[in-house]
Structures are given as C-alpha cells and as structure tokens.
Design a protein around this motif. Structure first.
Motif, PDB file in Angstrom:
ATOM      1  N   TYR A   1      -7.495   4.806  -6.132  1.00  0.00           N
ATOM      2  CA  TYR A   1      -9.124   5.376  -6.148  1.00  0.00           C
ATOM      3  C   TYR A   1      -9.188   6.867  -6.680  1.00  0.00           C
ATOM      4  O   TYR A   1     -10.205   7.048  -7.107  1.00  0.00           O
ATOM      5  CB  TYR A   1      -9.438   5.493  -4.799  1.00  0.00           C
TER       6      TYR A   1
ATOM      7  N   SER B   1      -4.174   3.246  -2.177  1.00  0.00           N
ATOM      8  CA  SER B   1      -5.242   4.250  -1.994  1.00  0.00           C
ATOM      9  C   SER B   1      -5.069   5.319  -3.128  1.00  0.00           C
ATOM     10  O   SER B   1      -6.091   5.835  -3.615  1.00  0.00           O
ATOM     11  CB  SER B   1      -4.738   5.250  -0.801  1.00  0.00           C
TER      12      SER B   1
ATOM     13  N   VAL C   1     -12.046   8.611  -9.979  1.00  0.00           N
ATOM     14  CA  VAL C   1     -12.656   9.537  -9.254  1.00  0.00           C
ATOM     15  C   VAL C   1     -12.559  10.827  -9.922  1.00  0.00           C
ATOM     16  O   VAL C   1     -13.518  11.633 -10.069  1.00  0.00           O
ATOM     17  CB  VAL C   1     -12.575   9.338  -7.689  1.00  0.00           C
TER      18      VAL C   1
ATOM     19  N   ALA D   1     -13.706   8.833  -2.780  1.00  0.00           N
ATOM     20  CA  ALA D   1     -12.583   8.188  -2.758  1.00  0.00           C
ATOM     21  C   ALA D   1     -12.370   7.649  -1.525  1.00  0.00           C
ATOM     22  O   ALA D   1     -12.027   6.299  -1.075  1.00  0.00           O
ATOM     23  CB  ALA D   1     -11.412   9.197  -2.791  1.00  0.00           C
TER      24      ALA D   1
ATOM     25  N   THR E   1      -6.409  12.659  -0.236  1.00  0.00           N
ATOM     26  CA  THR E   1      -7.329  13.294  -1.375  1.00  0.00           C
ATOM     27  C   THR E   1      -6.662  14.855  -1.485  1.00  0.00           C
ATOM     28  O   THR E   1      -7.522  15.688  -1.929  1.00  0.00           O
ATOM     29  CB  THR E   1      -8.605  12.844  -0.577  1.00  0.00           C
TER      30      THR E   1
ATOM     31  N   LEU F   1      -6.458  -2.632  -3.261  1.00  0.00           N
ATOM     32  CA  LEU F   1      -6.431  -1.483  -4.116  1.00  0.00           C
ATOM     33  C   LEU F   1      -5.514  -0.392  -3.303  1.00  0.00           C
ATOM     34  O   LEU F   1      -5.907  -0.161  -2.515  1.00  0.00           O
ATOM     35  CB  LEU F   1      -7.481  -0.751  -4.684  1.00  0.00           C
TER      36      LEU F   1
ATOM     37  N   MET G   1      -7.035   8.301   4.306  1.00  0.00           N
ATOM     38  CA  MET G   1      -7.135   8.540   2.959  1.00  0.00           C
ATOM     39  C   MET G   1      -7.227  10.133   2.681  1.00  0.00           C
ATOM     40  O   MET G   1      -6.947  10.483   1.545  1.00  0.00           O
ATOM     41  CB  MET G   1      -8.162   7.919   2.508  1.00  0.00           C
TER      42      MET G   1
ATOM     43  N   ASN H   1       0.894  -1.220  -0.137  1.00  0.00           N
ATOM     44  CA  ASN H   1       0.171  -0.009  -0.015  1.00  0.00           C
ATOM     45  C   ASN H   1       0.954   1.222  -0.091  1.00  0.00           C
ATOM     46  O   ASN H   1       0.325   2.364  -0.318  1.00  0.00           O
ATOM     47  CB  ASN H   1      -0.914  -0.173   1.130  1.00  0.00           C
TER      48      ASN H   1
ATOM     49  N   LEU I   1     -14.849   4.644  -0.728  1.00  0.00           N
ATOM     50  CA  LEU I   1     -14.652   3.254  -1.210  1.00  0.00           C
ATOM     51  C   LEU I   1     -13.144   2.804  -0.491  1.00  0.00           C
ATOM     52  O   LEU I   1     -13.287   1.612  -0.194  1.00  0.00           O
ATOM     53  CB  LEU I   1     -14.001   3.522  -2.585  1.00  0.00           C
ATOM     54  N   TYR I   2     -12.440   3.598   0.103  1.00  0.00           N
ATOM     55  CA  TYR I   2     -11.352   3.084   0.660  1.00  0.00           C
ATOM     56  C   TYR I   2     -11.551   2.781   2.118  1.00  0.00           C
ATOM     57  O   TYR I   2     -10.983   1.707   2.631  1.00  0.00           O
ATOM     58  CB  TYR I   2     -10.198   4.019   0.515  1.00  0.00           C
TER      59      TYR I   2
ATOM     60  N   SER J   1     -15.474  14.625  -4.568  1.00  0.00           N
ATOM     61  CA  SER J   1     -14.439  13.635  -5.287  1.00  0.00           C
ATOM     62  C   SER J   1     -13.548  12.961  -4.153  1.00  0.00           C
ATOM     63  O   SER J   1     -13.543  11.735  -4.006  1.00  0.00           O
ATOM     64  CB  SER J   1     -13.403  14.372  -6.287  1.00  0.00           C
TER      65      SER J   1
ATOM     66  N   LEU K   1     -11.362  -4.082  -2.766  1.00  0.00           N
ATOM     67  CA  LEU K   1     -11.172  -2.687  -2.410  1.00  0.00           C
ATOM     68  C   LEU K   1      -9.849  -2.521  -1.210  1.00  0.00           C
ATOM     69  O   LEU K   1      -9.264  -1.476  -1.315  1.00  0.00           O
ATOM     70  CB  LEU K   1     -12.191  -2.258  -1.444  1.00  0.00           C
TER      71      LEU K   1
END
Length: 669
Positions: free
Chosen positions: A525, A522, A529, A543, A612, A520, A608, A289, A546-547, A539, A517
C-alpha cells in the motif's frame, strides 16, 4: 431508532458528553495552565518517576545471549539448536524449489541434482487443486503460478514459497498442540490467553528486534518471526473447533471404549477438521503477509523485492512484486479453503488396481518431474523459464502513476489540504493536548462504565504504563492517527457492507474488492500512496484506511444479513418502507456485529500504523522502527508493548460494549 437512542444517546447525555467536554477543555488549556502554575508535570510525566525499562530489558537480553546457562547447555546453545531444526528443512525446501542440491561449500561445491523444474512445480500444484476440488481450481493454480514464471517473478516466488512451506506446518502443528492443551486444561487457556493477546497486538517490528538479537540476521530469524506472528489464530481456532464438536460424537467415542488419546486424535480432531483447516488458512495468509517485513532481517524472496523497490521508490518494480505476492496468496488461499471443505473419497476396493489407477495424479507428478529433469539436458527452457520470454508491467505501472501525478496533482493536493486542515490537524491537537493524568482517569472511567471495575482497572493500569515509560505524546499521536483512520474506514466500509448485504451483484463486486485488499501485503500500500501523496500523516491515513477497511465491510454485511427474517417480516407487515426497515430494524439488530467490525478495524489500523513509520509518521511506530534499525531491544519491546496495550484497551472496551448491546437486545452474550 429508539433502541439506538436508548443505547447511545442516553449514555452520551449522562456520561460521555461530560467526559468529552472536560477532556476537550483540558486539551485546549493544559499548556496555558502549565505556564500559569509552572507545573510541567501537567503535560509531561515527571522524569524522576519514569520506569526506565529500556536499559533493563536490553541488559537482560545481553545476559540471556552471553551468560545465561541451564546446566548442561547455555541459552545460546538452545537458540542454535532451534536454528538448526528450522534451517535443515528450509534448506531442503529451498534446494528442491530453486537452488538445487550440491555437496561441499563455496568454490568446492559440486552439483548433485537440480531443483524441480518450473513445469514440475506447476503440475504438482495443478494436481493438488484437482485433488482438493475440481478442474476450475486446477486451472486457477496453473494460471497463478504460470503468471509468476511469465512475469519474471519465479525465482523470488520460490524462495517465498520455501519459507511458507516451513513456517505453515510449524505454525499450524504448534498452534494445534497448544490449542489441544488449552481445550483439555482450562487453567492453561487462562494462562496463554494474555500471551496470545500480546502476540496478536504487539507490532511485528517489535518481534524482529529481539529475534534479530537472538538468532542473528538471516532466513532462520525471519522464519521464527513468521511462526510467532502466524501461530496465535491457529491456537484460537483449535480451541473453538474442539469445543464445537457435538457432545453426541464425544459420547459415542467414550461408549466404544476409546482412550483419551484415541478419543482426541481419532474422534474429536477428525470431526473438527473443517474448522481446523480455517485456522491453517489463516496461518498461510499471515505467513504471506509477513514475507515483506521478514525480509528486513534476511528472508529474501518477493518480500525483499518489494522492500528494495520501496527504498528506491521504484513504483513499477514494487507493484510487480506486490502483485506476485497477491497472486501466490490467492492461489494458496483457495487451495487451503478447498482442502478445508473437501469431501473424502468414497471407500473403494483398490486391491485389484495398480498404482497408476489408485493414485493417478501422484504418478503423473512423478513422471513430469523425472521427464523434465531428463529433457532439461536437451531443452534448458524446460528447467528454467527463459528470461527472454518473460514480460514486465513495471514500466506500465510507473507510467500510470506518472500520468496521474502530472494531470491530477492539484486535485490530490486539494483533497490532502482539506483533510489536513479540517480533520487531521484539529484531531491531532485535541489528543496531543490531553494531560497524561486526565487520560489515565478517563480510560479508567470508560472501562468501568462499559465493563465494570475489572475492565476499568485494566484500562487505567495499561494507560498508566504508557505514561510511565515516557511515551505519552507519541501514544497520543498513534491514537489520533488510528482514530481518524478508523473513522474514515468505517464511514466508507459500513455503507459498502450494508449495500453488499442487500444487493447480490454489489456483494460479488465488493467482495472481490475486499478480497484483493486483504491479500495485498501491508507494505504494498505504501508505494503508490507515497508516489501520489508524498510522505506525512495523510499518506499514512490513506494506507491505513485501505488496509483496515475490510472488517468494517464484512461485519456490516454479516450483521445485516443475520437479522432474524421474522423481524423483517414484522416490519413489512407494519408498513415500514425500505429506509425505515434499514434504520429501525436491521441496523439496531446488527449493532453488535458493527461494534465487532469496529474492533477488528482498530486492531488492523494499529498494526498498519507501525509500518507507516516508513512514510514519516511521528508516533509509536517510529519508536519501534528506530529500535529495529539500531537493534535496541529494550526500546523496541517497550514501544511495542505500548501499541499492544492501546489495542488491548480498545479490544476489551468494544467487546464489552458489544456484549452489553447483545444482552439488551435479548441476543445472549
């Protein structure tokens, strides 16, 4: 439902509703109040009282690198020594997997031996899969790594694998040794617990700033960051695993005359090996990750491919590299799980058997490695997978996103507008409007109410720190985004978990979806998105949802499945319908697990949110990212600590709430 009312509704009527009402009133009228009284301190922490830690931390780091000395050596010598210890095995692993071995530097370098061929690497992993479990796992290993070769991701994947091969043993062994010390010395566990909390809650970007400053730009700095990020779960799992060894096994070891060292390494650790392998599995997954984030300071590999695709908004290339990381993660995850549950071979008399019969897979791997090395002089495709035979799905993914944008743009914009108008913006106005002084008081009261005076003081002090360093407004934006994302993730994840717990077919489908999920990375995502919703808070929320949704699903499913069958039987006997059985028995008894799932969802959402910042959020994550781009150590550490303190407050309060719920239900603490 009566139990839920007693735990939640009574508390809300007596404490939570008044606190919320006062907070809402102050949030709505703090700005007019500041205007009327001319007291700016109501909404902004006084500048003269702020803790100016950024400059002090940056100055300390500068001194540490340039002037700090320990007598015979300087701090810079220490970091260079650590770099050399890590770089030597990393260079060997990378040479063995992709670069090949050479002597000399630059144009004077002379090739000595090539790297392992792609065929030899796949055969080695197939052998490990069969040894760990069976032919099914061996086929999975062949399929996953064959995919990397066929779809043109082999070179980058081998660079990433070289990083994992170095980071995982260091993280696992380091975590094991620290866990053993904590097991033997309770005071040491007390000392390192806050450090582990910080290591797991401080945003990864915050690690990168001081590590970049200390170790420079390159793969060594990336490996150091990966080890720091991946080690804490191994420490915690080691402590739990060693304490979980039955006392009878410990007593037998003492009775046969084992020394303390023999008791630990020949009795307790072998007995705890299956649980310890779970920790190794966590180290592997966290290392994978980390590969994208570490690529920002020179890791290279698949992470660098995803990062460059994100910067170019290359949806096809980003998804291809992201899928390659997922494929590798699935393969290594299944392989480590197989080793964790592997049953040792039966003891047999091998004295009369030759090497090939005793170790058939080892001999096969050696034969393939030597054979492909020799054949590569005649057939180069045996050494390096031919580029002319590679396939690409990049165009397909780009076309899919393009089609969705063209045909469903209005629908996505409508959904985005509804969420912004009726959820995101109102919640943002509420949190941003909370005066810093009242925020400190509220968090102290909540901590005291849920966990006692100690938790109240901890919550108040950590909240006061965020205000005192001048990050209150950005922290409130972080809390708002985290809160909304966790709300949506829980609203989707908890029902899915409940459904999965009561339907085997749904459990398999939802379990596969959640596994995907969780594997994947981070960053992956962000690419679809951004392409679908552009940049902004919505957005970021998508993200994060989902995470962070996986723990809500897993804990809800686990909680419902763990309800005592006798309670369910009693409900059936008393005539409960399936709906009544769910709402009056299963959900109330699963409440502690639901709270723990909420806790983990919050922690993942916060981690996360820092990432973002790349899609336009204006919160603490942006502060951390700006600090990374400017190599401002002080700014990065202060902002990272603020995020960590929000996570610690949420963790402690929800953990205390879960403990109280267990106690009220007679389930123990």
């Amino acid at each position: 439902m009566n139990l839920l009312r007693r735990i939640f509704l009574q508390k809300a009527a007596l404490f939570w509703l008044p606190v919320f009402a006062v907070t809402w009133a102050l949030s709505a009228y703090s700005f007019p109040l500041y205007k009327a009284l001319g007291a700016r301190w109501i909404i902004k922490y006084p500048a003269q009282a702020q803790l100016h830690l950024e400059a002090n931390i940056s100055a300390f780091m500068q001194w540490l690198v340039e002037d700090a000395s320990f007598g015979l050596f300087s701090f810079r010598d220490l970091t260079r020594f650590i770099s050399a210890l890590i770089e030597a095995p990393y260079s060997f692993a990378r040479n063995a997997l992709i670069d090949g071995f050479s002597v000399g530097l630059g144009s004077d370098a002379v090739d000595v031996a090539p790297s392992l061929s792609w065929v030899a690497v796949i055969v080695t992993l197939v052998a490990m899969g069969h040894y760990a479990r069976d032919w099914n796992l061996a086929a999975l290993m062949a399929g996953c790594f064959g995919y990397l070769a066929i779809f043109g991701q082999w070179d980058s994947a081998m660079v990433t694998l070289a990083s994992v091969l170095i980071a995982v043993p260091i993280g696992a062994v380091g975590g094991l040794l620290l866990g053993i010390l904590a097991y033997r010395m309770p005071y040491f566990e007390t000392m390192i617990r806050p450090v582990l909390d910080l290591m797991q809650t401080v945003p990864v970007f915050s690690y990168l700033v001081p590590i970049l400053f200390l170790f420079g730009f390159g793969p060594v700095a990336a490996l150091v960051a990966t080890i720091i990020y991946a080690m804490p779960p191994m420490v915690r799992v080691t402590i739990v695993a060693l304490r979980g060894v039955p006392s009878e096994i410990h007593d037998v070891g003492v009775m046969v005359g084992c020394t303390k060292r023999q008791l630990m390494w020949k009795v307790i650790i072998p007995s705890a090996a299956p649980t310890l392998m779970v920790g190794v599995n966590q180290v592997i997954m966290l290392s994978l990750n980390m590969v994208i984030i570490a690529s920002m300071i020179g890791a290279g590999g698949l992470g660098y491919d995803v990062l460059t695709a994100l910067r170019r908004l290359d949806i096809g290339g980003g998804i291809e590299a992201g899928v390659a990381i997922v494929v590798m993660a699935i393969a290594l995850d299944r392989l480590s799980q197989a080793f964790a549950t592997r049953v040792p071979d039966e003891v047999a008399n091998h004295t009369t058997q030759n090497l090939a019969k005793r170790h058939p897979w080892l001999v096969s791997v050696l034969v393939v490695a030597v054979g492909t090395f020799l054949l590569s002089y005649i057939f180069p495709a045996v050494q390096d997978y031919p580029k002319s035979m590679t396939l690409s799905t990049g165009t397909f993914w780009s076309d899919v996103i393009g089609y969705i944008n063209v045909h469903f743009f209005d629908a996505f914009e409508a959904v985005k507008t509804v969420f912004l108008t009726y959820l995101l913006l109102p919640v943002k106005r509420f949190f941003v409007g909370i005066p810093w002084a009242w925020g400190i008081i509220v968090m102290t009261l909540i901590g005291w109410r849920v966990g006692g005076i100690g938790l109240g003081l901890l919550s108040g002090v950590l909240t006061a720190f965020i205000a005192a360093v001048g990050l209150w407004n950005k922290a409130m934006v972080t809390v708002y985004l985290c809160g909304v994302s966790v709300l949506v993730a829980s609203a989707i994840g908890i029902p899915l978990g409940i459904f999965a717990a009561q339907n085997d077919r749904a459990n398999r489908i939802i379990g596969s979806f959640i596994d995907t999920l969780q594997t994947l990375p981070s960053f992956v995502y962000l690419i679809p998105v951004v392409m679908l919703f552009r940049v902004g808070d919505f957005s970021a929320m998508v993200a994060v949802v989902l995470y962070a949704m996986a723990p809500a699903v897993r804990y809800a499913a686990h909680g419902v499945r763990s309800v005592d069958p006798q309670l369910i039987e009693a409900g059936l006997v008393s005539g409960c319908t399936p709906r009544q059985l769910l709402w009056r028995i299963k959900l109330p008894m699963a409440l502690p697990e639901l709270l723990l799932g909420l806790n983990q969802t919050i922690l993942l959402a916060l981690s996360m949110l820092v990432i973002t910042a790349l899609v336009g959020t204006r919160d603490l994550g942006q502060e951390v990212y700006i600090a990374l781009t400017k190599a401002n150590t002080g700014q990065g550490i202060v902002a990272g600590l603020s995020v960590a303190f929000i996570a610690i407050i949420a963790d402690r309060i929800l953990s205390a709430f879960a403990t109280r719920a267990r106690t009220k239900m007679g389930m123990g603490s």
